[in-house]
Design an enzyme around this catalytic site. Structure first.
Site, PDB file in Angstrom:
ATOM      1  N   ALA A  78       3.529 -30.148  -4.870  1.00 14.50           N
ATOM      2  CA  ALA A  78       1.668 -29.133  -5.091  1.00 14.50           C
ATOM      3  C   ALA A  78       2.197 -29.040  -6.752  1.00 14.50           C
ATOM      4  O   ALA A  78       2.893 -29.813  -7.374  1.00 14.50           O
ATOM      5  CB  ALA A  78       2.449 -28.130  -5.055  1.00 14.50           C
ATOM      6  N   GLY A 121       5.705 -30.846  -2.330  1.00 12.06           N
ATOM      7  CA  GLY A 121       3.916 -30.912  -1.419  1.00 12.06           C
ATOM      8  C   GLY A 121       3.632 -32.403  -0.645  1.00 12.06           C
ATOM      9  O   GLY A 121       2.918 -32.414   0.412  1.00 12.06           O
ATOM     10  N   GLU A 124       6.267 -32.597   1.728  1.00 13.73           N
ATOM     11  CA  GLU A 124       5.323 -32.619   3.085  1.00 13.73           C
ATOM     12  C   GLU A 124       4.031 -32.963   3.377  1.00 13.73           C
ATOM     13  O   GLU A 124       3.713 -32.620   4.330  1.00 13.73           O
ATOM     14  CB  GLU A 124       4.656 -30.974   2.332  1.00 13.73           C
ATOM     15  N   GLU A 144      12.350 -28.780  -4.588  1.00 11.61           N
ATOM     16  CA  GLU A 144      11.279 -26.842  -5.012  1.00 11.61           C
ATOM     17  C   GLU A 144      12.784 -26.503  -5.254  1.00 11.61           C
ATOM     18  O   GLU A 144      12.349 -25.761  -6.654  1.00 11.61           O
ATOM     19  CB  GLU A 144      11.124 -26.718  -3.841  1.00 11.61           C
TER      20      GLU A 144
HETATM   21  C1  HXC Z   1       1.801 -30.257 -12.427  1.00  9.22           C
HETATM   22  C2  HXC Z   1       2.733 -32.465 -11.991  1.00  9.22           C
HETATM   23  C3  HXC Z   1       3.481 -32.831 -11.028  1.00  9.22           C
HETATM   24  C4  HXC Z   1       3.259 -32.017 -10.673  1.00  9.22           C
HETATM   25  C5  HXC Z   1       4.073 -34.659 -12.326  1.00  9.22           C
HETATM   26  N1  HXC Z   1       3.394 -33.941 -12.915  1.00  9.22           N
HETATM   27  N2  HXC Z   1       4.537 -33.878 -11.369  1.00  9.22           N
HETATM   28  N3  HXC Z   1       2.065 -31.494 -12.590  1.00  9.22           N
HETATM   29  N4  HXC Z   1       2.393 -30.332 -11.039  1.00  9.22           N
HETATM   30  N5  HXC Z   1       3.958 -31.678  -9.312  1.00  9.22           N
HETATM   31  C6  HXC Z   1       2.135 -34.612 -14.359  1.00  9.22           C
HETATM   32  C7  HXC Z   1       3.645 -34.106 -15.578  1.00  9.22           C
HETATM   33  O1  HXC Z   1       3.250 -32.978 -15.783  1.00  9.22           O
HETATM   34  C8  HXC Z   1       2.866 -35.316 -16.475  1.00  9.22           C
HETATM   35  O2  HXC Z   1       1.565 -34.863 -17.113  1.00  9.22           O
HETATM   36  C9  HXC Z   1       2.376 -36.585 -15.965  1.00  9.22           C
HETATM   37  O3  HXC Z   1       2.388 -36.286 -13.642  1.00  9.22           O
HETATM   38  C10 HXC Z   1       3.290 -37.449 -15.579  1.00  9.22           C
HETATM   39  O4  HXC Z   1       4.689 -37.184 -14.784  1.00  9.22           O
HETATM   40  P1  HXC Z   1       6.726 -37.142 -15.978  1.00  9.22           P
HETATM   41  O5  HXC Z   1       6.879 -35.575 -15.634  1.00  9.22           O
HETATM   42  O6  HXC Z   1       5.990 -37.481 -17.462  1.00  9.22           O
HETATM   43  O7  HXC Z   1       6.431 -38.719 -15.257  1.00  9.22           O
HETATM   44  P2  HXC Z   1       8.107 -39.068 -15.110  1.00  9.22           P
HETATM   45  O8  HXC Z   1       8.840 -38.468 -16.382  1.00  9.22           O
HETATM   46  O9  HXC Z   1       7.690 -40.725 -15.172  1.00  9.22           O
HETATM   47  O10 HXC Z   1       8.828 -37.731 -13.725  1.00  9.22           O
HETATM   48  C11 HXC Z   1       7.861 -38.330 -12.333  1.00  9.22           C
HETATM   49  C12 HXC Z   1       8.560 -37.002 -12.376  1.00  9.22           C
HETATM   50  C13 HXC Z   1       8.488 -35.530 -12.526  1.00  9.22           C
HETATM   51  C14 HXC Z   1      10.106 -37.047 -11.917  1.00  9.22           C
HETATM   52  C15 HXC Z   1       8.052 -37.629 -10.850  1.00  9.22           C
HETATM   53  O11 HXC Z   1       6.943 -35.725 -12.700  1.00  9.22           O
HETATM   54  C16 HXC Z   1       8.450 -34.667 -12.008  1.00  9.22           C
HETATM   55  O12 HXC Z   1       9.995 -34.049 -11.519  1.00  9.22           O
HETATM   56  N6  HXC Z   1       7.160 -34.353 -11.371  1.00  9.22           N
HETATM   57  C17 HXC Z   1       7.703 -32.661 -10.646  1.00  9.22           C
HETATM   58  C18 HXC Z   1       8.839 -32.738  -9.058  1.00  9.22           C
HETATM   59  C19 HXC Z   1       8.884 -31.765  -7.907  1.00  9.22           C
HETATM   60  O13 HXC Z   1       9.155 -30.703  -8.481  1.00  9.22           O
HETATM   61  N7  HXC Z   1       7.775 -31.277  -7.371  1.00  9.22           N
HETATM   62  C20 HXC Z   1       8.121 -30.053  -6.322  1.00  9.22           C
HETATM   63  C21 HXC Z   1       6.377 -29.231  -6.701  1.00  9.22           C
HETATM   64  S1  HXC Z   1       7.169 -27.842  -5.765  1.00  9.22           S
HETATM   65  P3  HXC Z   1       1.433 -34.889 -18.646  1.00  9.22           P
HETATM   66  O14 HXC Z   1       0.098 -33.877 -18.862  1.00  9.22           O
HETATM   67  O15 HXC Z   1       2.528 -34.491 -19.270  1.00  9.22           O
HETATM   68  O16 HXC Z   1       1.401 -35.955 -18.714  1.00  9.22           O
HETATM   69  C22 HXC Z   1       5.450 -28.114  -4.100  1.00  9.22           C
HETATM   70  C23 HXC Z   1       5.865 -26.775  -3.765  1.00  9.22           C
HETATM   71  C24 HXC Z   1       5.066 -27.188  -2.230  1.00  9.22           C
HETATM   72  O17 HXC Z   1       5.254 -29.311  -4.522  1.00  9.22           O
HETATM   73  C25 HXC Z   1       4.682 -25.677  -2.010  1.00  9.22           C
HETATM   74  C26 HXC Z   1       3.188 -25.771  -0.506  1.00  9.22           C
HETATM   75  C27 HXC Z   1       1.561 -26.769  -1.036  1.00  9.22           C
END
Ligand code: HXC
Length: 270
Positions: A78, A121, A124, A144
């Protein structure tokens, strides 16, 4: 930020491996936010569900492939920036989570084509689809916990059903993600394919489903999903009812007549 649609729709989808085309009966939906690794914002899930609902009501559409733009992610979660400022009240009243629930009423089968990250998400969303084709570069996980929360769009329920309690517990409590092969061994995905072939192989699979009798396909999907929603006694009764009902369709008469007459059936979806 792209200013166009968040989810691109191609119906019919292009043929896999450039083999002529287009691919009859198959729609391709692409989450198109590659700059954010296809993070599923509230607007993205709303647009996705609305596109799926339109396709679900179109008798020409028989199967959907869902993928993410680019090669790095199906969806990395998400949208964390959007979630960061939420409160219990804003989440309850915002309506976004009802959109996630609406995925469950889509009668068309949906194949997820996953390259790269399918996290939070994104994982999911892949699990809310009916089949998953994973590229060798796919990564599945529910990270998460590292953000101070838990999966909120079905992850605790669907991952546990897919891979069992002890494996799901480890992934959800530690936030560890798993690669395509571990996901396949655990029963999370249907097949693992070379990364660059992911979309084509998913389209191919969708094409095979799209060639099946559409009423029976919808009934079969609904009945398989009943497993998670009902006790065995009720599930068996529902399955029998759906089976009996298909004997009122032309596709059943045609399918069985074609078998007897040793010819290929023509499905009419009625
Ligand atoms: C918003 C995101 C994002 C996310 C990545 N980006 N994941 N933005 N929400 N979930 C954005 C980053 O901020 C970044 O933007 C760009 O995408 C590239 O990501 P990087 O982090 O620079 O890439 P990298 O270093 O290769 O790392 C990849 C990654 C990391 C390991 C996937 O991005 C990451 O850990 N993302 C979050 C994963 C996560 O925690 N997902 C769960 C979210 S909570 P900029 O502008 O800086 O270039 C969830 C709850 C669900 O899903 C609830 C129900 C709906």
């Amino acid at each position: 930020m792209s200013s166009g649609p968040l989810v691109r729709v191609a119906f019919p989808a292009p043929a896999p491996f450039g083999a002529g085309g287009p691919l009859a009966g198959v729609a391709l939906l692409t989450i198109d936010r590659p700059e954010a690794l296809n993070a599923v914002s509230f607007a993205t899930i709303a647009e996705l569900v609305s596109s799926l609902s339109v396709l679900d009501a179109d008798p020409e559409c028989r199967c959907v492939v869902l993928t993410g733009a680019g090669t790095r992610a199906f969806a990395a979660g998400a949208d964390i920036r959007e979630l960061a400022g939420q409160t219990p009240g804003s989440l309850r009243s915002g309506g976004a989570f009802e959109r996630w629930d609406e995925l469950r009423v889509i009668g068309l089968p949906i194949v997820a084509a996953v390259r790269g990250y399918a996290l939070g998400g994104g994982c999911e969303l892949a699990m809310a689809c009916d089949l998953i084709v994973a590229g060798e570069d796919a990564q599945f996980g529910q990270p998460e916990i590292k953000l101070g929360v838990i999966p909120g769009a079905g992850g605790t329920q669907r991952l546990t059903r897919a891979i069992g309690k002890v494996r799901a517990m480890e992934l959800i409590l530690t936030g560890r993600s798993i690669g395509a092969r571990e996901a396949a061994a655990a029963g999370l995905v249907n097949l693992v394919v070379p990364a660059e072939e992911t979309l084509d192989r998913a389209l191919e699979l969708a094409g095979r489903i799209a060639a099946m009798p559409p009423l029976a396909v919808r009934a079969a999907k609904a009945m398989v999903n009943r497993v998670d929603e009902t006790a065995l006694t009720q599930g068996l009764a529902d399955e029998r009812q759906a089976f009996f009902d298909l004997f009122a369709t032309e596709d059943q008469s045609e399918g069985m007549a074609a078998f007897t007459e040793k010819r290929t059936p023509t499905w009419r979806g009625r």
